[in-house]
Design a protein around this motif. Sequence first.
Motif, PDB file in Angstrom:
ATOM      1  N   ASN A 155      26.843  15.106 -35.639  1.00  7.48           N
ATOM      2  CA  ASN A 155      27.710  14.078 -35.072  1.00  7.48           C
ATOM      3  C   ASN A 155      29.159  14.256 -35.493  1.00  7.48           C
ATOM      4  OD1 ASN A 155      25.829  12.757 -33.587  1.00  7.48           O
ATOM      5  ND2 ASN A 155      25.307  11.296 -35.200  1.00  7.48           N
ATOM      6  N   GLY A 207      32.455  16.854 -33.680  1.00  8.79           N
ATOM      7  CA  GLY A 207      33.552  16.610 -32.742  1.00  8.79           C
ATOM      8  C   GLY A 207      34.863  16.353 -33.455  1.00  8.79           C
ATOM      9  N   LEU A 208      34.779  16.006 -34.723  1.00  6.43           N
ATOM     10  CA  LEU A 208      35.939  15.471 -35.426  1.00  6.43           C
ATOM     11  C   LEU A 208      37.068  16.477 -35.600  1.00  6.43           C
ATOM     12  CD1 LEU A 208      36.621  12.754 -36.663  1.00  6.43           C
ATOM     13  CD2 LEU A 208      35.830  13.590 -38.840  1.00  6.43           C
ATOM     14  N   TRP A 209      36.759  17.731 -35.912  1.00  8.47           N
ATOM     15  CA  TRP A 209      37.835  18.675 -36.184  1.00  8.47           C
ATOM     16  C   TRP A 209      38.358  19.363 -34.944  1.00  8.47           C
ATOM     17  CZ3 TRP A 209      36.297  23.362 -34.512  1.00  8.47           C
ATOM     18  CH2 TRP A 209      34.913  23.621 -34.494  1.00  8.47           C
ATOM     19  N   GLN A 210      37.608  19.268 -33.846  1.00  5.09           N
ATOM     20  CA  GLN A 210      37.979  20.065 -32.676  1.00  5.09           C
ATOM     21  C   GLN A 210      39.343  19.723 -32.089  1.00  5.09           C
ATOM     22  OE1 GLN A 210      34.855  20.695 -29.905  1.00  5.09           O
ATOM     23  NE2 GLN A 210      33.395  21.255 -31.478  1.00  5.09           N
ATOM     24  N   PRO A 211      39.684  18.418 -31.983  1.00  2.00           N
ATOM     25  CA  PRO A 211      41.023  18.118 -31.461  1.00  2.00           C
ATOM     26  C   PRO A 211      42.144  18.740 -32.294  1.00  2.00           C
ATOM     27  CG  PRO A 211      39.692  16.146 -31.475  1.00  2.00           C
ATOM     28  CD  PRO A 211      38.900  17.197 -32.172  1.00  2.00           C
ATOM     29  N   PHE A 212      41.952  18.799 -33.601  1.00  2.01           N
ATOM     30  CA  PHE A 212      43.003  19.354 -34.465  1.00  2.01           C
ATOM     31  C   PHE A 212      43.162  20.848 -34.207  1.00  2.01           C
ATOM     32  CE2 PHE A 212      41.598  15.620 -36.837  1.00  2.01           C
ATOM     33  CZ  PHE A 212      42.807  14.988 -37.000  1.00  2.01           C
ATOM     34  N   THR A 213      42.040  21.523 -34.060  1.00  7.31           N
ATOM     35  CA  THR A 213      42.113  22.952 -33.792  1.00  7.31           C
ATOM     36  C   THR A 213      42.734  23.188 -32.424  1.00  7.31           C
ATOM     37  OG1 THR A 213      40.120  23.146 -35.084  1.00  7.31           O
ATOM     38  CG2 THR A 213      40.773  25.077 -33.870  1.00  7.31           C
ATOM     39  N   ALA A 214      42.413  22.288 -31.468  1.00  4.37           N
ATOM     40  CA  ALA A 214      42.999  22.434 -30.143  1.00  4.37           C
ATOM     41  C   ALA A 214      44.510  22.249 -30.197  1.00  4.37           C
ATOM     42  CB  ALA A 214      42.377  21.430 -29.184  1.00  4.37           C
ATOM     43  N   LEU A 215      44.959  21.334 -31.042  1.00  2.99           N
ATOM     44  CA  LEU A 215      46.395  21.033 -31.093  1.00  2.99           C
ATOM     45  C   LEU A 215      47.143  22.020 -31.984  1.00  2.99           C
ATOM     46  CD1 LEU A 215      48.638  18.915 -30.370  1.00  2.99           C
ATOM     47  CD2 LEU A 215      48.199  17.948 -32.607  1.00  2.99           C
ATOM     48  N   TYR A 240      32.699   8.839 -44.590  1.00  2.00           N
ATOM     49  CA  TYR A 240      34.074   9.258 -44.345  1.00  2.00           C
ATOM     50  C   TYR A 240      35.034   8.651 -45.354  1.00  2.00           C
ATOM     51  CZ  TYR A 240      38.506  10.048 -42.178  1.00  2.00           C
ATOM     52  OH  TYR A 240      39.794  10.438 -41.968  1.00  2.00           O
ATOM     53  N   LYS A 258      28.649  26.792 -42.796  1.00  2.00           N
ATOM     54  CA  LYS A 258      28.369  25.983 -41.626  1.00  2.00           C
ATOM     55  C   LYS A 258      26.894  26.123 -41.279  1.00  2.00           C
ATOM     56  CE  LYS A 258      29.722  25.298 -36.886  1.00  2.00           C
ATOM     57  NZ  LYS A 258      29.959  23.862 -36.876  1.00  2.00           N
ATOM     58  N   PHE A 292      35.634  16.385 -44.313  1.00  2.00           N
ATOM     59  CA  PHE A 292      34.432  15.580 -44.061  1.00  2.00           C
ATOM     60  C   PHE A 292      33.377  16.419 -43.370  1.00  2.00           C
ATOM     61  CE2 PHE A 292      32.175  12.486 -41.260  1.00  2.00           C
ATOM     62  CZ  PHE A 292      31.519  11.819 -42.259  1.00  2.00           C
ATOM     63  N   MET A 343      34.175  26.736 -31.207  1.00  2.00           N
ATOM     64  CA  MET A 343      34.684  25.749 -30.272  1.00  2.00           C
ATOM     65  C   MET A 343      34.657  26.313 -28.865  1.00  2.00           C
ATOM     66  SD  MET A 343      38.069  23.721 -31.227  1.00  2.00           S
ATOM     67  CE  MET A 343      39.001  23.564 -29.774  1.00  2.00           C
ATOM     68  N   VAL A 391      36.490  10.849 -30.448  1.00  2.00           N
ATOM     69  CA  VAL A 391      35.593  11.157 -31.560  1.00  2.00           C
ATOM     70  C   VAL A 391      35.792  10.223 -32.743  1.00  2.00           C
ATOM     71  CG1 VAL A 391      35.258  13.569 -30.998  1.00  2.00           C
ATOM     72  CG2 VAL A 391      37.169  12.925 -32.453  1.00  2.00           C
ATOM     73  N   SER A 411      30.421  11.335 -31.575  1.00  2.00           N
ATOM     74  CA  SER A 411      31.358  11.675 -30.505  1.00  2.00           C
ATOM     75  C   SER A 411      31.119  10.671 -29.397  1.00  2.00           C
ATOM     76  CB  SER A 411      31.119  13.091 -29.991  1.00  2.00           C
ATOM     77  OG  SER A 411      31.479  14.019 -30.966  1.00  2.00           O
ATOM     78  N   HIS A 451      47.191  16.616 -24.074  1.00  2.00           N
ATOM     79  CA  HIS A 451      47.606  17.995 -23.859  1.00  2.00           C
ATOM     80  C   HIS A 451      48.122  18.171 -22.436  1.00  2.00           C
ATOM     81  CE1 HIS A 451      45.730  19.043 -27.663  1.00  2.00           C
ATOM     82  NE2 HIS A 451      44.694  18.309 -27.296  1.00  2.00           N
ATOM     83  N   ASP A 472      42.696  13.864 -26.431  1.00  2.00           N
ATOM     84  CA  ASP A 472      41.817  13.787 -27.588  1.00  2.00           C
ATOM     85  C   ASP A 472      42.168  12.527 -28.351  1.00  2.00           C
ATOM     86  OD1 ASP A 472      40.475  16.250 -27.319  1.00  2.00           O
ATOM     87  OD2 ASP A 472      42.226  17.298 -28.097  1.00  2.00           O
TER      88      ASP A 472
END
Lengths: 322, 155
Positions: free
Chosen positions: A81, A84-92, A176, A201, A262, B11, B30, B35, B93, B99
């Motif tokens: 669960n 999903g938390l880190w993905q936006p940061f990597t995207a940005l 968290y 991981k 986290f 990803m 998220v 999520s 974006h 996001d």
Amino acid sequence: MAMAALRREGRRFAPLLSPRPIAAVRSSLVSEEDIPFGARSISTQVVRNRMKSVKNIQKITKAMKMVAASKLRAIQIRAENSRGLWQPFTALLGDTPSVDVKKNVIVTVSSDKGLCGGINSTSVKISKALYKLNSGPDKETKYVVLGEKAKAQLVRDSKKNIELTISELQKNPLNYTQVSVLADDILKNVEFDALRIIFNKFHSVVSFLPTMSTVLSPEIVEREAEAGGKLGELDSYEIEGGETKAEILQNLAEFQFSCVLFNAVLENACSEQGARMSAMDSSSRNAGDMLDRLTLTYNRTRQASITTELIEIISGASALEG
Amino acid sequence: MEPPKTPSSFMSPRPPTPSTIPSKITVNFVLPYASELATKEVDMVIIPATTGQMGVLPGHVPTIAELKPGILSVHEGNDVTKYFLSSGFAFIHANSVADIIAVEAVPVDRIDQNSVQKGLAEFTQKVNSASTDLEKAEAQIGVDVHSALNSALSG
């Protein structure tokens, strides 16, 4: 077998030694059973004791496997669960494992307890390699160690580079709030340009992927954004809220670190349980194999002694007849 | 020794920026423990940014926004889903992907009006009785969250 040899040795040295110490040695291995001199039957006591202890070990490893399996189920859901938390940061902010900065901080995530295969050594090995990669004359690289096991391994040869160690992370179920307090603690006490978080991981019960996440400090983010490259797009973003851009970037970096950490601790805890499960599974299997071999030896010895006794009786009887 | 993996290898790649503005915006919402929305296509989201409520439609300019306690509403056709967020960040974006990362969020219909009122009164009293700056700041945060909750319920 070993015991029989020991007894023979004992008999040979009997005139040299007082009988008590030998008895003491024997009693620690075998239950007190005074075998008279010239006893002819082969004792199966040692093998029986050995079998008993192997059986007990097997029971323990089986129980540990069960415990790990049930813990794994609970934590796996949470780890999945949190993915999903880190993905936006990597995207940005992109993924920048090769960024070249002065102050590197390697955050090694490990477990507090052992008996979980090689996951802790893997993180330590990777951390050390990363340390070598990032050390230079004008560079400063430090470790922040989470968990007892990596601490024990790193203290041996890089004690002076350990900035902070944190253990007993998993006393309470990970949440968290707890991790963000921890992240805050690390941020307050350690100066960094780039934080590199090393963890395992969770992929499946038998496979873990050593992973490195990079979190850059706000200054470096700005520098990289100006220099273009992977972070070049960041300048095209409008920034809402906050007094200055630097302030937002600061908040962003802190939030990113807590979120990434986290996920990292959850993934690592999940890998730990998985690794423990498979390690305990294989040691139960080993104990089973060992027990089979010991049973075979035991039965063979027993049979041999019966045969010897029979031969003695028969030959005695035939001697009387003849 | 094999080099460690990096997050980007886990990803799914984000879509490239389309040349024309798409009709829907893709939202990822998220929380640390879930999520809530994953690559869901919706018509519009309204985000509680610190500068005020911000409506995001497809083709919005790329933005980084800090969030304050408030209502996130997701508009999908005639359906509107409302969540109460504690705080967090939102990234919009260029490729019409938004996001939203929040520390805590609940659907508005699960909030109890009475306990909100009680909490608000409690923290207002704490602000007045606080002796140190830290206590005062903590109480002030409590008041902010509860009054945001209150206005979310009444609004």
